[in-house]
Scaffold this motif. Structure first.
Motif, short mmCIF file in Angstrom:
data_model
loop_
_atom_site.label_atom_id
_atom_site.label_comp_id
_atom_site.label_asym_id
_atom_site.label_seq_id
_atom_site.Cartn_x
_atom_site.Cartn_y
_atom_site.Cartn_z
N THR A 155 -3.75 -2.14 4.61
CA THR A 155 -2.67 -1.29 5.10
C THR A 155 -1.40 -2.09 5.34
OG1 THR A 155 -2.06 0.33 6.79
CG2 THR A 155 -3.33 -1.58 7.53
N VAL A 161 1.97 1.94 -3.55
CA VAL A 161 0.85 2.40 -4.38
C VAL A 161 0.55 3.87 -4.06
CG1 VAL A 161 -1.61 2.12 -4.86
CG2 VAL A 161 -0.14 0.11 -4.66
N ALA A 162 0.59 4.24 -2.78
CA ALA A 162 0.30 5.63 -2.39
C ALA A 162 1.38 6.58 -2.89
CB ALA A 162 0.17 5.72 -0.87
N ILE A 206 -4.98 1.81 1.65
CA ILE A 206 -5.60 1.89 0.32
C ILE A 206 -7.00 1.29 0.39
CG2 ILE A 206 -5.43 1.14 -2.10
CD1 ILE A 206 -3.22 3.10 -1.35
N PRO A 225 1.37 5.94 -7.71
CA PRO A 225 0.21 5.21 -8.21
C PRO A 225 0.46 4.65 -9.62
CG PRO A 225 -0.44 7.35 -7.35
CD PRO A 225 1.05 7.33 -7.41
N THR A 234 -8.87 4.04 -5.76
CA THR A 234 -9.41 2.82 -5.14
C THR A 234 -8.87 1.61 -5.89
OG1 THR A 234 -11.43 3.96 -4.50
CG2 THR A 234 -11.51 1.56 -4.54
N PRO A 273 0.82 -1.22 0.00
CA PRO A 273 0.00 0.00 0.00
C PRO A 273 0.85 1.28 0.00
CG PRO A 273 -0.99 -1.61 1.45
CD PRO A 273 0.34 -2.18 1.01
N TYR A 316 -5.72 -0.15 -9.89
CA TYR A 316 -5.88 1.03 -9.04
C TYR A 316 -6.54 2.12 -9.88
CZ TYR A 316 -4.61 4.46 -5.46
OH TYR A 316 -4.63 5.40 -4.47
N SER A 344 -10.35 -1.70 3.56
CA SER A 344 -9.07 -1.03 3.36
C SER A 344 -7.95 -1.99 3.71
CB SER A 344 -8.97 0.21 4.24
OG SER A 344 -9.93 1.16 3.83
#
Length: 152
Positions: A79, A44-45, A85, A48, A113, A41, A109, A77
């Motif tokens: 984490t 990805v954050a 995410i 992206p 989301t 996560p 993604y 979610s």
């Protein structure tokens, strides 16, 4: 006699080179969906991926985040302690899927989301995918279940 050995050796090396080239050519022709990458996560954050990229995300299901929609729609979610995410999934979840447990989801993604097409859950009390353990250790939030060693 020596020239026959040398000739045979050259033939074997040439045949090996041709085989390697053929394998690389076949791999280059595979569709992009054939190669799925794992991301935590936090990854990805921070960066992206494109909306068209199919990848796997893994971590722990955030406590209190599971909400059920109509039919088999579920939102929750995931984490790794560094980032969280949101995930949406339509389908039947594995029996061992629960809050605070490890999971790996496959999907895309889109608009902030993760839209999962498949959800995998751990298969016993001590199992967690190696990628998830590594991501949690990297964030400094990994705790082995029951204080013992986790298997992967």
């Amino acid at each position: 006699m020596k020239s026959l050995k040398k000739k045979r050796r050259v033939q074997v090396i040439a045949l090996s080179g041709i085989c390697i080239a053929a394998i690389l050519l076949i791999l280059s022709q595979l569709p992009d969906d054939s190669f799925q990458f794992f991301r935590s996560p936090s990854e990805v954050a921070e960066n992206p991926p494109a909306e068209t990229e199919l990848f796997r995300i893994g971590g722990l299901v955030l406590e209190g985040s599971i909400t059920r929609g109509e039919g088999t729609e579920v939102a929750f979610s995931v984490t790794d302690g560094g980032a969280t995410i949101p995930v949406v999934y339509t389908g039947i979840l594995p029996d061992l899927f629960a809050e605070g447990q490890g999971m790996v989801g496959q999907g895309r993604y889109i608009n902030g989301t993760f839209e999962a097409v498949e959800i995998l859950a751990k298969h016993d009390e001590t199992y967690m995918p190696k990628e998830v353990i590594d991501a949690l250790k990297e964030q400094g939030t990994y705790v082995a279940p029951d204080g013992g060693e986790a298997t992967n």
